[in-house]
Design an enzyme around this catalytic site. Structure first.
Site, mmCIF file in Angstrom:
data_model
loop_
_atom_site.group_PDB
_atom_site.id
_atom_site.type_symbol
_atom_site.label_atom_id
_atom_site.label_comp_id
_atom_site.label_asym_id
_atom_site.label_seq_id
_atom_site.Cartn_x
_atom_site.Cartn_y
_atom_site.Cartn_z
ATOM 1 N N GLY A 272 6.357 47.033 39.750
ATOM 2 C CA GLY A 272 7.618 46.894 39.044
ATOM 3 C C GLY A 272 7.394 46.344 37.647
ATOM 4 O O GLY A 272 7.024 47.075 36.724
ATOM 5 N N GLY A 273 7.589 45.040 37.498
ATOM 6 C CA GLY A 273 7.526 44.400 36.182
ATOM 7 C C GLY A 273 6.311 44.783 35.346
ATOM 8 O O GLY A 273 6.438 45.086 34.148
ATOM 9 N N GLU B 205 15.613 46.977 46.988
ATOM 10 C CA GLU B 205 16.799 46.741 46.147
ATOM 11 C C GLU B 205 17.911 47.735 46.476
ATOM 12 O O GLU B 205 19.093 47.413 46.356
ATOM 13 C CB GLU B 205 16.402 46.786 44.660
ATOM 14 N N GLY C 98 9.015 40.725 42.355
ATOM 15 C CA GLY C 98 9.528 40.062 41.156
ATOM 16 C C GLY C 98 9.426 38.550 41.186
ATOM 17 O O GLY C 98 10.050 37.870 40.381
ATOM 18 N N HIS D 136 13.773 51.676 48.637
ATOM 19 C CA HIS D 136 13.333 50.429 47.998
ATOM 20 C C HIS D 136 14.241 49.294 48.479
ATOM 21 O O HIS D 136 15.442 49.490 48.700
ATOM 22 C CB HIS D 136 13.415 50.566 46.476
ATOM 23 N N GLU E 56 6.203 46.715 50.749
ATOM 24 C CA GLU E 56 6.622 45.747 49.744
ATOM 25 C C GLU E 56 7.351 44.585 50.415
ATOM 26 O O GLU E 56 8.554 44.699 50.726
ATOM 27 C CB GLU E 56 7.576 46.396 48.734
ATOM 28 N N SER F 33 4.794 42.028 42.982
ATOM 29 C CA SER F 33 4.071 41.160 42.042
ATOM 30 C C SER F 33 2.627 41.568 41.790
ATOM 31 O O SER F 33 1.761 40.709 41.577
ATOM 32 C CB SER F 33 4.153 39.692 42.498
ATOM 33 N N ASN G 15 7.409 51.548 38.884
ATOM 34 C CA ASN G 15 8.846 51.584 39.136
ATOM 35 C C ASN G 15 9.510 50.788 38.013
ATOM 36 O O ASN G 15 9.505 49.563 38.034
ATOM 37 C CB ASN G 15 9.111 50.950 40.511
ATOM 38 N N TRP G 16 10.058 51.507 37.044
ATOM 39 C CA TRP G 16 10.626 50.820 35.873
ATOM 40 C C TRP G 16 11.938 50.133 36.191
ATOM 41 O O TRP G 16 12.449 49.363 35.379
ATOM 42 C CB TRP G 16 10.839 51.810 34.721
ATOM 43 N N LYS G 17 12.522 50.457 37.338
ATOM 44 C CA LYS G 17 13.836 49.915 37.712
ATOM 45 C C LYS G 17 14.843 50.223 36.596
ATOM 46 O O LYS G 17 14.713 51.246 35.928
ATOM 47 C CB LYS G 17 13.726 48.416 38.044
HETATM 48 P P1 PGA Z 1 7.362 43.795 41.043
HETATM 49 O O1 PGA Z 1 8.256 44.926 41.760
HETATM 50 O O2 PGA Z 1 6.024 44.434 40.766
HETATM 51 O O3 PGA Z 1 8.113 43.464 39.779
HETATM 52 O O4 PGA Z 1 7.247 42.655 41.982
HETATM 53 C C1 PGA Z 1 7.704 45.797 42.701
HETATM 54 C C2 PGA Z 1 8.742 46.753 43.186
HETATM 55 O O5 PGA Z 1 9.899 46.337 43.418
HETATM 56 O O6 PGA Z 1 8.471 47.961 43.368
#
Ligand code: PGA
Length: 255
Positions: free
Chosen positions: A236-237, A103, A177, A101, A171, A215, A13-15
């Site tokens: 994500g990251g 977010e 993050g 998600h 999640e 994470s 997930n590149w966001k």
């Molecule tokens: P993260 O994000 O790996 O940066 O913690 C995961 C996500 O929000 O899908």
């Protein structure tokens, strides 16, 4: 097939990160790694921001790397300024879409009913929906994790979903993050709970993949990816670095 042996999915997930140049570089790098290890026992997916989905899909043509969106509207077209439909993602070459998600739930006030409508729209467009659920730290601290997961899942998963078009991502909001993760035991408890619900609701509940997200990186993937009922990761990251993402894929595949 036992649920713990489901073919893992590693989803990036590149966001809201990237550019045309970064999309090209990351996709080409992952494609190269996949080509050098054709027997890898895992599915790989990248979900770039909407403007780069078509570019990523064109670059992955003929490769095992799949492309998806990070969100979609509940309708396939219409007067919805700024929104992207599941049909458009499919038309652009996407095969998956992330919905619900945390977010989106937190920043855009999206509730489970809307998430279910988005997942349904994804299914109608022929996409695989990755439905995200997870508790906040306050919910966890008061011992409400399993209740929160139950109600989010019940509200967010369309009743006619199938293993072929539904993936669940657990999640924990506090792990996204932050560099913090639940213990493998805690992950096992939640994933077993989710599996129990999917089995109760769906004939092919045992075959639905349940990803862990929050994470995940190369250094912790080994312990998280081998927890029972963990069938891959939503990353994500670490998905913005080919080497890290690949390390997670290798860990999940047991390679
Ligand atoms: P993260 O994000 O790996 O940066 O913690 C995961 C996500 O929000 O899908």
């Amino acid at each position: 097939m036992s649920a713990s042996r489901l073919r893992p999915l590693i989803a990036g997930n590149w966001k809201m990160n990237g550019s045309r140049a970064q999309t090209e570089a990351l996709v080409q790098d992952l494609k190269g790694r996949l080509a050098s290890q054709p027997g890898l026992a895992a599915d790989l997916l990248v979900c770039p921001p909407a403007p780069y989905v078509a570019q990523a899909a064109a670059l992955t043509a003929g490769s095992a790397l799949a492309v998806g969106g990070q969100d979609c509207h509940a309708k396939q077209s219409g007067a919805h300024t700024g929104d992207v439909s599941a049909a458009m993602l499919a038309d652009a070459g996407g095969r998956y879409v992330i919905v619900g998600h945390s977010e989106r739930r937190a920043d855009h006030g999206e509730g489970s009913e809307l998430v279910a409508a988005k997942a349904k729209a994804a299914h109608e467009a022929g996409l695989i929906a990755i439905v995200c659920v997870g508790e906040t730290e306050a919910e966890r601290d008061r011992g409400a994790t399993l209740d929160v997961i139950s109600s989010q899942l019940e509200g967010s998963v369309p009743a006619d979903a199938e293993a072929a078009n539904l993936v669940i991502a657990y999640e924990p909001v506090w792990a996204i993050g932050t560099g913090r993760t639940p213990t493998p035991e805690d992950v096992a408890t939640v994933h077993a709970h989710i599996r129990g619900l999917l089995k109760a609701w769906f004939k092919d509940g045992p075959e639905m993949r349940i990803l862990y997200g929050g994470s995940v990186k190369g250094s912790n993937a080994g312990s998280l990816m081998h927890v029972p009922e963990v069938n891959g990761a939503l990353v994500g990251g670490a998905s913005l670095k080919a080497e890290e993402f690949w390390a997670i894929a290798l860990a999940a595949a047991g390679a």
